[in-house]
Design a protein around this motif. Structure first.
Motif, PDB file in Angstrom:
ATOM      1  N   THR A 498     -47.896   9.214  20.415  1.00 53.11           N
ATOM      2  CA  THR A 498     -48.796   9.085  21.572  1.00 53.11           C
ATOM      3  C   THR A 498     -49.972  10.035  21.461  1.00 53.11           C
ATOM      4  O   THR A 498     -49.887  11.094  20.826  1.00 53.11           O
ATOM      5  CB  THR A 498     -48.037   9.367  22.880  1.00 53.11           C
ATOM      6  OG1 THR A 498     -47.506  10.690  22.842  1.00 53.11           O
ATOM      7  CG2 THR A 498     -46.925   8.360  23.081  1.00 53.11           C
ATOM      8  N   LEU A 499     -51.044   9.638  22.109  1.00 55.56           N
ATOM      9  CA  LEU A 499     -52.230  10.477  22.277  1.00 55.56           C
ATOM     10  C   LEU A 499     -52.396  10.805  23.742  1.00 55.56           C
ATOM     11  O   LEU A 499     -52.166   9.950  24.611  1.00 55.56           O
ATOM     12  CB  LEU A 499     -53.487   9.749  21.788  1.00 55.56           C
ATOM     13  CG  LEU A 499     -53.557   9.324  20.325  1.00 55.56           C
ATOM     14  CD1 LEU A 499     -54.830   8.508  20.084  1.00 55.56           C
ATOM     15  CD2 LEU A 499     -53.506  10.520  19.395  1.00 55.56           C
ATOM     16  N   ASP A 500     -52.792  12.025  24.041  1.00 53.86           N
ATOM     17  CA  ASP A 500     -53.204  12.385  25.384  1.00 53.86           C
ATOM     18  C   ASP A 500     -54.686  12.089  25.541  1.00 53.86           C
ATOM     19  O   ASP A 500     -55.428  12.038  24.548  1.00 53.86           O
ATOM     20  CB  ASP A 500     -52.928  13.865  25.651  1.00 53.86           C
ATOM     21  CG  ASP A 500     -51.438  14.154  25.774  1.00 53.86           C
ATOM     22  OD1 ASP A 500     -50.696  13.209  26.095  1.00 53.86           O
ATOM     23  OD2 ASP A 500     -51.029  15.307  25.532  1.00 53.86           O
ATOM     24  N   PRO A 501     -55.151  11.886  26.757  1.00 49.94           N
ATOM     25  CA  PRO A 501     -56.588  11.620  26.941  1.00 49.94           C
ATOM     26  C   PRO A 501     -57.454  12.709  26.293  1.00 49.94           C
ATOM     27  O   PRO A 501     -57.211  13.901  26.486  1.00 49.94           O
ATOM     28  CB  PRO A 501     -56.742  11.610  28.458  1.00 49.94           C
ATOM     29  CG  PRO A 501     -55.410  11.182  28.966  1.00 49.94           C
ATOM     30  CD  PRO A 501     -54.405  11.795  28.028  1.00 49.94           C
ATOM     31  N   GLY A 502     -58.441  12.286  25.496  1.00 50.25           N
ATOM     32  CA  GLY A 502     -59.339  13.210  24.814  1.00 50.25           C
ATOM     33  C   GLY A 502     -58.928  13.559  23.408  1.00 50.25           C
ATOM     34  O   GLY A 502     -59.708  14.169  22.659  1.00 50.25           O
ATOM     35  N   GLU A 503     -57.710  13.207  22.994  1.00 51.65           N
ATOM     36  CA  GLU A 503     -57.272  13.527  21.637  1.00 51.65           C
ATOM     37  C   GLU A 503     -57.820  12.509  20.650  1.00 51.65           C
ATOM     38  O   GLU A 503     -58.130  11.363  21.000  1.00 51.65           O
ATOM     39  CB  GLU A 503     -55.750  13.591  21.582  1.00 51.65           C
ATOM     40  CG  GLU A 503     -55.202  14.762  22.387  1.00 51.65           C
ATOM     41  CD  GLU A 503     -53.706  14.925  22.263  1.00 51.65           C
ATOM     42  OE1 GLU A 503     -53.226  16.042  22.513  1.00 51.65           O
ATOM     43  OE2 GLU A 503     -53.012  13.938  21.929  1.00 51.65           O
ATOM     44  N   ILE A 504     -57.952  12.950  19.367  1.00 52.29           N
ATOM     45  CA  ILE A 504     -58.696  12.183  18.363  1.00 52.29           C
ATOM     46  C   ILE A 504     -57.770  11.837  17.207  1.00 52.29           C
ATOM     47  O   ILE A 504     -57.040  12.696  16.696  1.00 52.29           O
ATOM     48  CB  ILE A 504     -59.905  12.984  17.851  1.00 52.29           C
ATOM     49  CG1 ILE A 504     -60.804  13.400  19.024  1.00 52.29           C
ATOM     50  CG2 ILE A 504     -60.700  12.162  16.838  1.00 52.29           C
ATOM     51  CD1 ILE A 504     -61.895  14.371  18.625  1.00 52.29           C
ATOM     52  N   LEU A 505     -57.837  10.598  16.780  1.00 49.58           N
ATOM     53  CA  LEU A 505     -57.088  10.098  15.626  1.00 49.58           C
ATOM     54  C   LEU A 505     -58.052   9.957  14.455  1.00 49.58           C
ATOM     55  O   LEU A 505     -59.142   9.410  14.600  1.00 49.58           O
ATOM     56  CB  LEU A 505     -56.450   8.750  15.969  1.00 49.58           C
ATOM     57  CG  LEU A 505     -55.642   8.051  14.879  1.00 49.58           C
ATOM     58  CD1 LEU A 505     -54.392   8.841  14.533  1.00 49.58           C
ATOM     59  CD2 LEU A 505     -55.277   6.629  15.319  1.00 49.58           C
ATOM     60  N   LEU A 506     -57.647  10.457  13.274  1.00 51.56           N
ATOM     61  CA  LEU A 506     -58.487  10.385  12.067  1.00 51.56           C
ATOM     62  C   LEU A 506     -57.767   9.564  11.011  1.00 51.56           C
ATOM     63  O   LEU A 506     -56.618   9.843  10.670  1.00 51.56           O
ATOM     64  CB  LEU A 506     -58.794  11.784  11.536  1.00 51.56           C
ATOM     65  CG  LEU A 506     -59.682  11.889  10.287  1.00 51.56           C
ATOM     66  CD1 LEU A 506     -60.487  13.191  10.307  1.00 51.56           C
ATOM     67  CD2 LEU A 506     -58.885  11.821   8.975  1.00 51.56           C
ATOM     68  N   LEU A 507     -58.456   8.581  10.451  1.00 52.91           N
ATOM     69  CA  LEU A 507     -57.983   7.779   9.332  1.00 52.91           C
ATOM     70  C   LEU A 507     -59.016   7.882   8.221  1.00 52.91           C
ATOM     71  O   LEU A 507     -60.223   7.824   8.477  1.00 52.91           O
ATOM     72  CB  LEU A 507     -57.805   6.308   9.728  1.00 52.91           C
ATOM     73  CG  LEU A 507     -56.597   5.906  10.565  1.00 52.91           C
ATOM     74  CD1 LEU A 507     -56.648   6.500  11.955  1.00 52.91           C
ATOM     75  CD2 LEU A 507     -56.494   4.370  10.663  1.00 52.91           C
TER      76      LEU A 507
END
Length: 709
Positions: A498-507
């Protein structure tokens, strides 16, 4: 040589032999004798005239006075100091040093030097002398010859100047070849040419033009201002312009004056007459037998270029032609690669409510600068989003073509609403069916717009990274399988985080973290640190920072694809809709959808309906999957007439089967058949609707008021 002498200065010096004196007279060579012990220097008449002590001709074609070749010991003489005073001050040191060395070694010496004549002119003189010694090996005399070397010295100086000029031109050709070999693009070649300092013939203007669609078009120039370049721009190849003539005949054209230009090229002269130039050199650029352009060197003054000048310019034209042909091929390859890459990659990333994305593609540092790396952002039914990063083996046109087909196929599977595992499995079968001999690594992640759940599937690719709200960045482990196209029957596991609001996923692809000089683990750690150090406020700046750190640290051996996704949370977007596809063979997906539906209704403020809606939705989904051979699509929507008032929750399950459900009454021992009875008993309303191909089953539940989420 001089006549034999006797020791102690008392011997008769005599005269040169009969055959030597006429030769010396004919060549203006005088003789001298320096009595070292008495420090007196005496010479014959020719020597005195050469030194400027007497007037008269130096060279005598027919010696009339044999006495000219006789050194009179009692005649005029001078001391060695007086002799040195006759020498130009800049040459005294050289002459003195050589004389002292000859005396020390009892050997020979000689030198060129300049002497100032009584009339103020400077004459070049050369002497050769030999030191004579007594029985105790003490120097007694130096005897020798002296002659006027002005013409000889000038000839030698001209030879030295010519040699220096040849060396300068050789050095120029070497430096020009180096600079042109390093020029990559046509603009680089034009810049190098127009900045070349031609030795010996510095032009007042240099211009490079290329042949485009039958016209000579200027590309770069230096030393041209105002209208000086106009006569040489956009010139038709079939015209009488000297540049066009040079290209047609493939021979350079040299014009030494304005009158020469007007006489030889009357058609082009009227435009040239308005310029300030007075002489020109037009050099055709021929590469592989094809004319590709022309170089122009022009001069403000009339100038007739000699053979060496023309050879230098022609050689330079050949070098520029080869470099320009190579650069134009490189430009064409880059344009092709860039155009193909633009077509194969998404032209833009579509905006998705609740998400912010940023992407970058960087081609490899060498080669065609095109490859198989790609990214994609795919809006999904229900407001969710899928992000993809992939890398087809290789970075050439073939890999790029395979990448384009695979990207489109994977996008289509995702847009149909298939779950992540099914999308990846279908993409693997698609690539295997293409039979291209290529495989691809890939990471596919579906992100929920409602509550930030990420369902990720990995096919031989790098793990993603997540930057948390506390500023830390971590590598998120995702279960993986073989690359796409290796095993078309392989089923891929799904990892949920899960991600919290504002968190960033990098691929990203491996070109960002792995090079010939950097191992994978070290590269991942460097990527994690740069992801952590960047400023997350502006996602565009962050993606530039992360990609820039990789590009600056190491030469890029492979192309790079990079994608950042930030989940912004529920604020500012539609909250009350959920849409999920359940594959026909994926019964385990029912549990996941049921959990998501329960979370959704609680977030929507109707948590009192969670148990009922979970039970009834599960019955409809199971009924669609068990009694049909097609996938099912779940849609949940919440409607409120007024804020805080009664809410109506509608659940729809769609399938593509024409078989309609049948309500029946099962016996006490029956294990099935109660689904529709439960729907009818627990829902406020329900029904079945046709929808073209297939049907839609639905039910509604009414909540009397908004409850706390």
């Amino acid at each position: 040589m001089a006549a034999d002498t006797q020791a102690d200065g008392d011997r008769d010096l005599g005269i040169p032999s009969d055959w030597l004196e006429p030769a010396m007279a004919a060549n203006g060579i005088g003789s001298f004798d320096w009595d070292i012990r008495r420090d007196r220097v005496a010479g014959d008449a020719r020597a005195r005239r050469i030194l400027g002590l007497e007037t008269g001709p130096i060279v005598e074609t027919e010696p009339e006075r044999p006495a000219d070749g006789v050194i009179d010991p009692d005649g005029p003489s001078m001391s060695s100091a007086e002799f040195l005073d006759l020498i130009h001050p800049d040459d005294v040191r050289t002459v003195s040093r050589r004389i002292r060395r000859a005396m020390d070694e009892l050997g020979q010496c000689g030198a060129y030097y300049r002497t100032v004549m009584p009339d103020g002119t400077v004459r070049a003189v050369r002497f050769r002398g030999r030191v004579l010694a007594d029985e105790q090996d003490r120097p007694t005399h130096m005897v020798g010859f002296v002659w006027d070397a002005t013409a000889e010295l000038h000839k030698r100086r001209r030879a030295d100047e010519n040699a220096a000029e040849r060396e300068e031109r050789t050095r120029f050709i070497r430096e020009a070849a180096r600079a042109l070999s390093e020029a990559v693009t046509s603009a680089d070649v034009a810049r190098v040419f127009t900045e070349l300092p031609l030795p010996g013939i510095p032009p007042d203007g240099l211009l490079l033009a290329t042949l485009e669609n039958g016209r000579i078009q200027m590309r770069a120039a230096t030393g041209y201002h105002g209208a000086n370049h106009v006569p040489h721009d956009r010139v038709p190849l079939d015209s009488g312009h000297p540049g066009a003539v040079a290209l047609r005949t493939r021979q350079p054209v040299f014009i030494s004056s304005r009158a020469d230009y007007a006489r030889r090229f009357p058609e082009a002269w009227p435009k040239v007459a308005e310029t300030e130039r007075n002489s020109w050199a037009f050099l055709p650029l021929i590469a592989s037998g094809r004319p590709i352009g022309v170089c122009v060197a022009s001069f403000d003054h009339e100038r007739a270029l000699d053979y060496d000048d023309r050879t230098l310019l022609s050689t330079l034209g050949g070098m520029v032609a080869q470099s320009l042909a190579r650069a134009r091929l490189h430009d064409a390859e880059l344009e092709l690669a860039a155009g193909l890459q633009r077509v194969l990659l998404p032209r833009r990333v579509p905006p998705v409510p609740g998400f912010e994305t940023a992407v970058r593609y960087l081609p490899a540092g060498d080669g065609l600068q095109i490859g198989g790396d790609w990214y994609d952002v795919i809006p999904l039914p229900g407001g969710n989003v899928a992000v993809v990063i992939g890398d087809v083996q290789g970075h050439d046109v073939h890999a790029a073509g395979v990448m384009g087909q695979l990207r489109i196929a994977l996008r289509a599977y995702a847009a149909e609403g298939h779950p992540p595992a099914a999308v990846m499995a279908r993409a693997s079968r698609f690539l295997a069916d293409l039979d291209t001999g290529h495989f691809a690594t890939c990471l596919y992640a579906e992100v929920s717009a409602d509550y930030g759940s990420v369902y990720a599937v990995r096919a031989g690719h790098l793990h993603p990274l997540v930057r948390r709200n506390d500023g830390s960045a971590t590598v998120q482990h995702v279960q993986g399988g073989l690359p796409l196209g290796v095993d078309p029957e392989l089923e891929y596991p799904v990892t949920r985080f899960t991600l919290d609001p504002g968190e960033i996923l990098l691929l990203c692809t491996d070109g960002l973290v792995e090079t010939r000089k950097l191992e994978l683990d070290a590269g991942m750690e460097r990527l994690r640190r740069s992801f952590e150090d960047g400023h997350p406020e502006d996602l565009g700046e962050l993606v530039d920072y992360v990609s820039g750190r990789a590009a600056e640290s190491h030469e890029r051996d492979d192309d790079i694809a990079l994608l950042l996704l930030r989940w912004e949370g529920l604020e500012g977007r539609a909250r009350e809709q959920l849409r999920r596809r359940i594959a026909q063979a994926d019964l385990a997906r029912i549990s996941e959808v049921r959990a998501e539906l329960r979370d959704a209704v609680r977030r929507w403020g109707v948590g009192d309906l969670a148990d009922t809606v979970e039970l009834l939705a599960s019955e409809l989904i199971t009924n669609a999957l068990v009694h049909t051979d097609r996938d099912a699509m779940l849609t949940a929507r919440l409607h409120r007439e007024t804020p805080g008032g009664p809410a109506r929750l509608r659940i729809e399950v769609e399938d593509e089967s024409d078989q309609w459900p049948t309500r029946r009454t099962p016996g006490e021992q029956a294990s099935s058949g109660r689904g529709l009875m439960l729907v009818e008993a627990l829902s406020d309303n329900w029904g079945v609707e046709p929808r073209g191909s297939g049907k839609r089953m639905w039910f509604e539940l009414v909540s009397p008021g908004a409850a706390d989420a």
